[in-house]
Motif scaffolding. Structure first.
Motif, PDB file in Angstrom:
ATOM      1  N   GLY A 391     101.384  25.828   4.485  1.00 20.39           N
ATOM      2  CA  GLY A 391     100.457  26.880   4.117  1.00 20.39           C
ATOM      3  C   GLY A 391      99.017  26.417   3.974  1.00 20.39           C
ATOM      4  O   GLY A 391      98.206  27.108   3.347  1.00 20.39           O
ATOM      5  N   GLU A 392      98.666  25.274   4.580  1.00 22.10           N
ATOM      6  CA  GLU A 392      97.323  24.712   4.430  1.00 22.10           C
ATOM      7  C   GLU A 392      96.658  24.592   5.796  1.00 22.10           C
ATOM      8  O   GLU A 392      97.214  24.005   6.714  1.00 22.10           O
ATOM      9  CB  GLU A 392      97.424  23.331   3.771  1.00 22.10           C
ATOM     10  N   GLU A 393      95.472  25.166   5.922  1.00 12.05           N
ATOM     11  CA  GLU A 393      94.728  25.068   7.173  1.00 12.05           C
ATOM     12  C   GLU A 393      93.806  23.848   7.144  1.00 12.05           C
ATOM     13  O   GLU A 393      93.228  23.517   6.106  1.00 12.05           O
ATOM     14  CB  GLU A 393      93.900  26.337   7.406  1.00 12.05           C
ATOM     15  N   SER A 394      93.668  23.172   8.278  1.00 19.16           N
ATOM     16  CA  SER A 394      92.834  21.975   8.345  1.00 19.16           C
ATOM     17  C   SER A 394      92.265  21.844   9.747  1.00 19.16           C
ATOM     18  O   SER A 394      92.547  22.657  10.633  1.00 19.16           O
ATOM     19  CB  SER A 394      93.658  20.735   7.978  1.00 19.16           C
ATOM     20  N   THR A 395      91.482  20.796   9.952  1.00 21.81           N
ATOM     21  CA  THR A 395      90.910  20.514  11.266  1.00 21.81           C
ATOM     22  C   THR A 395      91.556  19.249  11.821  1.00 21.81           C
ATOM     23  O   THR A 395      92.134  18.466  11.067  1.00 21.81           O
ATOM     24  CB  THR A 395      89.390  20.323  11.169  1.00 21.81           C
ATOM     25  N   PRO A 396      91.483  19.006  13.134  1.00 23.67           N
ATOM     26  CA  PRO A 396      92.102  17.807  13.724  1.00 23.67           C
ATOM     27  C   PRO A 396      91.685  16.536  12.992  1.00 23.67           C
ATOM     28  O   PRO A 396      90.520  16.345  12.666  1.00 23.67           O
ATOM     29  CB  PRO A 396      91.610  17.836  15.172  1.00 23.67           C
ATOM     30  N   CYS A 397      92.672  15.662  12.755  1.00 23.72           N
ATOM     31  CA  CYS A 397      92.461  14.515  11.865  1.00 23.72           C
ATOM     32  C   CYS A 397      91.823  13.319  12.552  1.00 23.72           C
ATOM     33  O   CYS A 397      91.197  12.485  11.897  1.00 23.72           O
ATOM     34  CB  CYS A 397      93.791  14.089  11.240  1.00 23.72           C
ATOM     35  N   GLY A 398      91.996  13.187  13.868  1.00 25.78           N
ATOM     36  CA  GLY A 398      91.468  12.024  14.566  1.00 25.78           C
ATOM     37  C   GLY A 398      92.246  10.748  14.298  1.00 25.78           C
ATOM     38  O   GLY A 398      91.843   9.668  14.714  1.00 25.78           O
ATOM     39  N   ASN A 399      93.408  10.871  13.627  1.00 21.35           N
ATOM     40  CA  ASN A 399      94.149   9.672  13.230  1.00 21.35           C
ATOM     41  C   ASN A 399      95.632   9.747  13.549  1.00 21.35           C
ATOM     42  O   ASN A 399      96.392   8.872  13.157  1.00 21.35           O
ATOM     43  CB  ASN A 399      93.960   9.421  11.725  1.00 21.35           C
ATOM     44  N   CYS A 400      96.078  10.787  14.252  1.00 17.03           N
ATOM     45  CA  CYS A 400      97.479  10.852  14.688  1.00 17.03           C
ATOM     46  C   CYS A 400      97.522  10.576  16.188  1.00 17.03           C
ATOM     47  O   CYS A 400      96.490  10.517  16.852  1.00 17.03           O
ATOM     48  CB  CYS A 400      98.096  12.215  14.366  1.00 17.03           C
ATOM     49  N   ASP A 401      98.719  10.425  16.733  1.00 12.82           N
ATOM     50  CA  ASP A 401      98.816  10.048  18.144  1.00 12.82           C
ATOM     51  C   ASP A 401      98.252  11.106  19.079  1.00 12.82           C
ATOM     52  O   ASP A 401      97.624  10.792  20.094  1.00 12.82           O
ATOM     53  CB  ASP A 401     100.266   9.706  18.513  1.00 12.82           C
ATOM     54  N   THR A 402      98.430  12.378  18.745  1.00 13.39           N
ATOM     55  CA  THR A 402      97.933  13.421  19.639  1.00 13.39           C
ATOM     56  C   THR A 402      96.418  13.557  19.587  1.00 13.39           C
ATOM     57  O   THR A 402      95.812  14.101  20.517  1.00 13.39           O
ATOM     58  CB  THR A 402      98.585  14.776  19.318  1.00 13.39           C
ATOM     59  N   CYS A 403      95.808  13.076  18.504  1.00 15.81           N
ATOM     60  CA  CYS A 403      94.346  13.030  18.442  1.00 15.81           C
ATOM     61  C   CYS A 403      93.818  11.781  19.148  1.00 15.81           C
ATOM     62  O   CYS A 403      92.819  11.831  19.871  1.00 15.81           O
ATOM     63  CB  CYS A 403      93.862  13.034  16.994  1.00 15.81           C
ATOM     64  N   LEU A 404      94.491  10.654  18.931  1.00 14.59           N
ATOM     65  CA  LEU A 404      94.031   9.379  19.489  1.00 14.59           C
ATOM     66  C   LEU A 404      94.282   9.286  20.989  1.00 14.59           C
ATOM     67  O   LEU A 404      93.509   8.658  21.715  1.00 14.59           O
ATOM     68  CB  LEU A 404      94.722   8.220  18.766  1.00 14.59           C
TER      69      LEU A 404
END
Length: 613
Positions: A391-404
């Motif tokens: 239930g929490e909205e956020s922005t791309p983290c830049g630290n998971c595999d799909t971001c990296l």
């Protein structure tokens, strides 16, 4: 009677600074503590490592009486008590591991007002004598830890938790605080209902654990993949490896040991003494790997677990989040790694189809699995996907595999139609087969079985030559994950169409699939080995030398006292000492994590180590 290190007029902030050695509260901690100190009930949803324990420990030290903590973590209670005792807090526990004399001494201390905190296993409340004992004591508050255990639809249900509503009924004027690191809105509602916390103030912190890098890799000999992960990225680190079965736990632990990794098994089939001994070693020694079923580690207190690996697919996002949350409780960089493949999807779908319970129960299990599969298959940020589940909205983290290393999304509609058509052609012959045989047909592979069955004559034979076998297995996996293909509950695990397959075959539904990029080999650590690598990653050579000396000193002190090293000081505190280099007790008192009791006990020894040579 107040704690030995406090004055009777101490405020929550006084306690935070004097006992725990921290300057300021984080997030909602102050508001939660003020509510409980003021006599209000509270429901707290806060991630692992977010400081939940302080939310009941500090009110227990400020309010008159003893704080009673209901916790299912029997194997960890001694370590929790040791950690509090090192801070000068008077703590004890009552559970089934104690002898008669130990229980009697704890009960005497409780009634004499000599305990700040008492830990109780939930099953103790089934014993009328325990309720009678608490009625005679002055209770400051009731803390219900791991409160998600009350949810019968949750991932870690404990029947004994269902009776905890009695606390509110028998002690209506004593505040209760229920805490968990893992709860959706539905689970939070169930906790409120079952514990009778209708008037409780609700506090929901962010579920984000930014220090954890989430990674999902295609499963390809997962034990060898695990070995490469440990050697390349986590050599000498403490870690937890989760497997689905006891046999897999034993085999994986043996495999790691044979390859030079110190590993221990943990599962319900081991005798109690072996399980307890293995858990104790894991908590007290640096750099051990625990290979376990999910029976291990709920709420594990070890702060320096640098990686959590899953060799099998978790059944739910809640379970995955809870298990991966055991990594990096100290806030330092850590890894959550999952090996995931077609067999996982087939197995979990089959287990649900053959599970006991009514249709509603199976639908609930399917919903849990669907959310977990969506997390594995997403082409977007994994952290965003997981937080949205809670239930929490956020922005791309830049630290998971799909971001990296963003995967490609491609239109797999035609590939899906070809695969589903192959299943249809076989079904028209009254035949069903598993994924391997269907793929052989699609790529035009003339195996003995294909030839024997005459399947090279099918119109779909060889129509899928544009993809290799590995890519087709990905298509099958993703169609199963998206509910566009079914698998039989029998041991043969054959494929069949489902209602949603019709729209794909008719061209009425587009099917988007992910194509994983090639993975780069992990980087080896060079600065330092062991579980302190993350803490020491950017230290100067001089600070690093000092940090290692502090760790050696801490290890010797912990061994002498028979407690885990983190009970003496966390890595983050040692890091601060090495960089700040305090030269007096007053300076040392200003280092985060150094409270009054530890300053008195260890201060001179630390200053001696830090003194210039």
């Amino acid at each position: 009677m107040p704690s030995t290190v406090l004055d009777v007029s101490a405020t929550p902030l006084d306690v935070l600074r004097t006992v725990f050695g921290y300057e300021e509260f984080r997030g909602d901690q102050a508001a939660i503590i003020d509510a409980v100190v003021g006599g209000e009930d509270a429901l707290v949803l806060m991630p692992t490592g977010g400081g939940k324990s302080l939310c009941y420990q500090i009110p227990a030290l400020v309010r008159s009486g003893t704080g009673v903590v209901i916790s299912p973590l029997i194997a960890l209670m001694q370590d929790q008590v040791d950690a509090l005792s090192a801070l000068g807090v008077r703590a004890g526990f009552l559970n089934s591991t104690q002898g008669f004399e130990q229980r009697r001494e704890t009960e005497r201390a409780l009634l004499a007002g000599e305990l700040d905190l008492l830990y109780l296993a939930p099953e103790r409340l089934r014993v009328p004598e325990t309720l009678a004992l608490l009625q005679q004591a002055e209770v400051a508050l009731f803390a219900i830890d791991e409160a998600h255990c009350v949810s019968q639809w949750g991932h870690d249900f404990r029947p004994d938790y269902l009776m905890l509503h009695v606390l509110g009924e028998q002690w209506p004027d004593v505040p209760r605080i229920a805490l968990t690191a893992t709860a959706t809105r539905a689970t939070a509602t169930e906790i409120t209902e079952r514990l009778g916390l209708h008037d409780a103030r609700s506090f929901v912190a962010s579920f984000d654990r930014p220090n954890i890098t989430y990674r999902v890799d295609p499963k390809d000999n997962p034990r060898n993949q695990l070995l490469r992960l440990i050697r390349a990225e986590h050599a000498g680190d403490a870690g937890i490896v989760y497997c689905l079965s006891r046999a897999s736990v034993e085999q994986t632990a043996e495999f790691l040991v044979d390859n030079g990794i110190e590993a221990l098994p943990y599962h319900a089939g081991l005798d109690n003494r072996t399980r307890a001994a293995n858990q104790s070693r894991f908590l007290r020694e640096d750099g051990l790997v625990m290979v376990a079923t999910i029976a291990f580690g709920m709420g594990i207190d070890k702060p320096d677990v640098r990686f959590v690996a899953h060799l099998d697919l978790p059944k739910s996002v809640e379970g995955y989040y809870q298990e991966t949350g055991r990594a990096g409780r100290d806030g330092l960089p850590s890894t959550a790694w999952l090996a995931y493949g077609l067999a996982d999807v087939v197995q979990q779908r089959r287990l649900i189809d053959s599970s006991e319970g009514d249709a509603a129960h199976r639908r609930r299990l399917s919903a849990h699995l669907d959310a977990m599969l969506a997390l594995c298959e997403t082409v977007d940020c994994r952290r965003v996907q997981m937080l949205r589940y809670f239930g929490e909205e956020s922005t791309p983290c830049g630290n998971c595999d799909t971001c990296l290393a963003p995967p490609d999304a491609w239109d797999g509609t035609v590939a899906a139609q070809k695969l589903l058509s192959a299943v249809v052609r076989l079904d028209q012959r009254g035949q069903r087969y598993g994924a391997g045989h269907v793929i052989d047909i699609l790529v035009g592979k003339t195996t003995a079985r294909v030839t024997q069955l005459g399947h090279e004559s099918l119109t779909v034979f060889g129509v899928g030559e544009e993809l290799d076998e590995r890519a087709w297995r990905g298509v099958v996996r993703q169609l199963l994950a998206q509910g566009l293909l079914g698998v039989d509950a029998s041991g043969y695990q054959t494929l069949h169409l489902v209602e949603a397959s019709r729209a794909v075959l008719a061209g009425e539904r587009q099917v988007m699939l992910r194509r994983e990029p090639e993975r780069k080999a992990g980087r080896s650590r060079t600065k330092t080995s062991g579980s302190a690598a993350a803490a020491a990653a950017d230290l100067s050579p001089e600070d690093l030398t000092l940090f290692e000396r502090l760790r050696e000193w801490r290890a010797a002190v912990a061994k002498e006292q028979g407690v885990p090293a983190y009970v003496v000081f966390h890595d983050a505190t040692l890091r601060a000492m090495a960089t700040e280099r305090p030269t007096s007790l007053d300076d040392l008192a200003g280092v985060s994590g150094v409270g009054a009791a530890k300053l008195e006990r260890y201060g001179d020894g630390v200053l001696e180590l830090l003194a210039p040579e």
